[in-house]
Motif scaffolding. Structure first.
Motif, PDB file in Angstrom:
ATOM      1  N   VAL A 127       0.649  -1.397  -0.186  1.00 27.54           N
ATOM      2  CA  VAL A 127      -0.182   0.205   0.130  1.00 27.54           C
ATOM      3  C   VAL A 127       0.981   1.248   0.074  1.00 27.54           C
ATOM      4  N   ALA A 128       2.074   1.252   0.727  1.00 26.80           N
ATOM      5  CA  ALA A 128       2.979   2.472   0.712  1.00 26.80           C
ATOM      6  C   ALA A 128       3.762   2.536  -0.317  1.00 26.80           C
ATOM      7  N   GLY A 129       3.797   1.513  -1.358  1.00 32.49           N
ATOM      8  CA  GLY A 129       4.420   1.528  -2.588  1.00 32.49           C
ATOM      9  C   GLY A 129       6.153   1.397  -2.174  1.00 32.49           C
ATOM     10  N   GLU A 130       6.272   0.699  -1.063  1.00 31.63           N
ATOM     11  CA  GLU A 130       7.882   0.453  -0.802  1.00 31.63           C
ATOM     12  C   GLU A 130       8.077  -0.961  -1.020  1.00 31.63           C
ATOM     13  N   THR A 131       9.301  -1.363  -1.416  1.00 33.97           N
ATOM     14  CA  THR A 131       9.916  -2.908  -1.553  1.00 33.97           C
ATOM     15  C   THR A 131       9.490  -3.713  -0.471  1.00 33.97           C
ATOM     16  N   PRO A 132       8.732  -4.516  -0.442  1.00 32.60           N
ATOM     17  CA  PRO A 132       8.361  -5.533   0.505  1.00 32.60           C
ATOM     18  C   PRO A 132       9.683  -6.087   1.367  1.00 32.60           C
ATOM     19  N   LEU A 133       9.772  -5.829   2.980  1.00 31.60           N
ATOM     20  CA  LEU A 133      10.662  -6.465   3.535  1.00 31.60           C
ATOM     21  C   LEU A 133      10.725  -8.006   3.336  1.00 31.60           C
ATOM     22  N   LEU A 134       9.565  -8.488   2.961  1.00 33.57           N
ATOM     23  CA  LEU A 134       9.496  -9.890   2.609  1.00 33.57           C
ATOM     24  C   LEU A 134      10.455 -10.337   1.604  1.00 33.57           C
ATOM     25  N   LEU A 135      10.952  -9.279   0.674  1.00 35.24           N
ATOM     26  CA  LEU A 135      11.604  -9.735  -0.621  1.00 35.24           C
ATOM     27  C   LEU A 135      12.987  -9.300  -0.400  1.00 35.24           C
ATOM     28  N   LYS A 136      13.252  -8.588   0.459  1.00 32.49           N
ATOM     29  CA  LYS A 136      14.898  -8.249   0.730  1.00 32.49           C
ATOM     30  C   LYS A 136      15.627  -9.438   0.915  1.00 32.49           C
ATOM     31  N   GLN A 137      16.751  -8.972   0.881  1.00 35.06           N
ATOM     32  CA  GLN A 137      18.193  -9.848   0.709  1.00 35.06           C
ATOM     33  C   GLN A 137      18.072 -10.784   2.114  1.00 35.06           C
ATOM     34  N   GLU A 138      17.960 -10.255   3.284  1.00 29.02           N
ATOM     35  CA  GLU A 138      18.114 -11.020   4.378  1.00 29.02           C
ATOM     36  C   GLU A 138      17.190 -11.762   4.631  1.00 29.02           C
ATOM     37  N   ILE A 139      17.427 -12.732   5.702  1.00 26.11           N
ATOM     38  CA  ILE A 139      16.384 -13.732   6.215  1.00 26.11           C
ATOM     39  C   ILE A 139      15.077 -12.885   6.766  1.00 26.11           C
TER      40      ILE A 139
END
Lengths: 210, 210, 210
Positions: B138-150
């Motif tokens: 909704v906020a148009g940010e890259t989901p934390l879910l898809l970031k590099q770290e675990i």
């Protein structure tokens, strides 16, 4: 026998959509858990929305084989996707098979829940398109759904051919399903191979949008 | 006593996720209503999807304290977030607490609904990750879910440790829950502090994607 | 008579939101099927989420007129949208009417399901805003919901005025609904015409975000 066919249709649809999710995960260079999540979202997403709207028990909560299929495919792709040449082409064709199969499946399940023909067609389209839509939104890609060529239209054709053949013409469900899947797949194949598209809305020159 | 613990877990999870929603609202410089919405989406989003899939009554419709918690946190953050130095760090750690707590909660509620172990783990992961996913989409940010770290992996660890300890080893639910939360939180903490990550899928040189 | 009013409210809300979906489809130069999908998503999206959360039968599965309205409007817009000068302005005002009407409708249906006042207001807001949010997310546009001017606040005002008038002051539902819709619409109209906005959260100088 028709019940067996529906079960097979379901597992094949889940498997090919799961594969498209895994292929997008490979494109994004995710880790193994990312592969599992993308495969599962895409494989069971459309059917989950369908079941929630029809107020049926969600299919993968009732039968854990669906999750196993998604996770198995994610595992396979994580280790072997790099051996597949031209993965985007595989993604497109897997998606096309899933699209045609899920549209018929969704329409049939809506019919079993006594929905009318229009509603069955719409639920077929939802089953066929929402998994891929979730896949593309989560991965931040332009939804295939919105691209130039025919996509949702192929799902519409599959679901509509099925509903019309079974409900209006009285064809046996198994024959109608096979015919509908082949027709929907052919429409999407034409779009992939020859760039088939429907006429798009055109802005008129001199008209102001804002 | 375990029931009390589950209720506390639930309220703490809602509160910390609501806080992360409010912090994203502050980053986007939203108005007070925007804070309320982002806090509520994030705080109750994952649990709403879980309840709908399990066909349980949606938790915040049954008990209005959950909405009050989200709105109270939104109000606090609107007025005081600017006093918090290094807000992104607060967001990351709050999210980590919520992630571990919600994974156990989701798995436990799925077990109460007689779901099998694999399904309980997946529902734990959904409960833990969908609020944050909605927040970021909704906020148009890259989901934390898809970031590099675990990230999702920490939710998986929490839910899996809980299910295995309770169902296979027969540990008392309260002990298993505390152990599972600490383990999942430790995994995510390692990712935040030391950049832990799982091996990512790598394109092979010379392979063609398209 | 109040029941008739609610049905009219519902059809009008679906129609104007469907129109906003069709207008976004025209902006994206989609084909006819794209128009149908965008109109349907937007027209029935918010109410679908509401019904699923309240565990009511989903309204458009029960009554196929809703889908017919969405598809009819999509067809009309596909052929005639280019004759409408300044379509973005039409989109904004249609959206404003739908927003005010759906907020009252959602709050009323939540009340019928015995939800408390706070929950009824939140469900009114969800009904009013989720169709447009889905429209904007799927089309890849910045959600109207997140823009600078008052938007969700207008839905909040509509729903809150309705709930307070009916439940606390004891005004007849029909009068309360009309008053609430006009108030909510006036608030949104002020935002469109005069740029009304609530004070936004401001970063403090010298504070570190990351």
């Amino acid at each position: 026998m028709f019940t067996d066919f529906i079960t097979i249709l379901d597992l094949v649809g889940v498997a090919v959509f799961a594969a498209t999710g895994g292929l997008v995960a490979s494109r994004k260079e995710m880790d193994l858990i990312g592969f599992g999540m993308m495969a599962t979202f895409t494989g069971v997403g459309g059917g989950t929305v369908r079941d929630v709207i029809l107020d049926r028990p969600v299919f993968w909560v009732e039968d854990h084989r669906y999750l196993l299929v998604c996770l198995g495919i994610a595992l396979l792709l994580y280790f072997f996707a790099s051996h597949v040449q031209r993965r985007y082409v595989v993604l497109l064709w897997s998606d096309a098979i899933g699209l045609a199969a899920f549209a018929v499946l969704g329409a049939q399940l809506a019919r079993e829940a006594d929905a009318g023909p229009l509603i069955a067609i719409v639920l077929g389209m939802i089953t066929a398109t929402f998994g891929g839509l979730a896949r593309d939104l989560v991965a931040g890609e332009t939804p295939l759904l919105l691209k130039q060529e025919i996509y949702a239209t192929a799902a519409l054709v599959s679901a509509a051919v099925y509903v019309v053949f079974v409900d209006s013409i009285g064809v046996a469900p198994l024959i109608a399903a096979i015919g509908a899947i082949l027709t929907g797949f052919a429409v999407r194949a034409g779009a992939i191979l020859f760039g088939w598209s429907l006429p798009r809305y055109k802005q008129r020159a001199g008209r102001i949008y804002k």
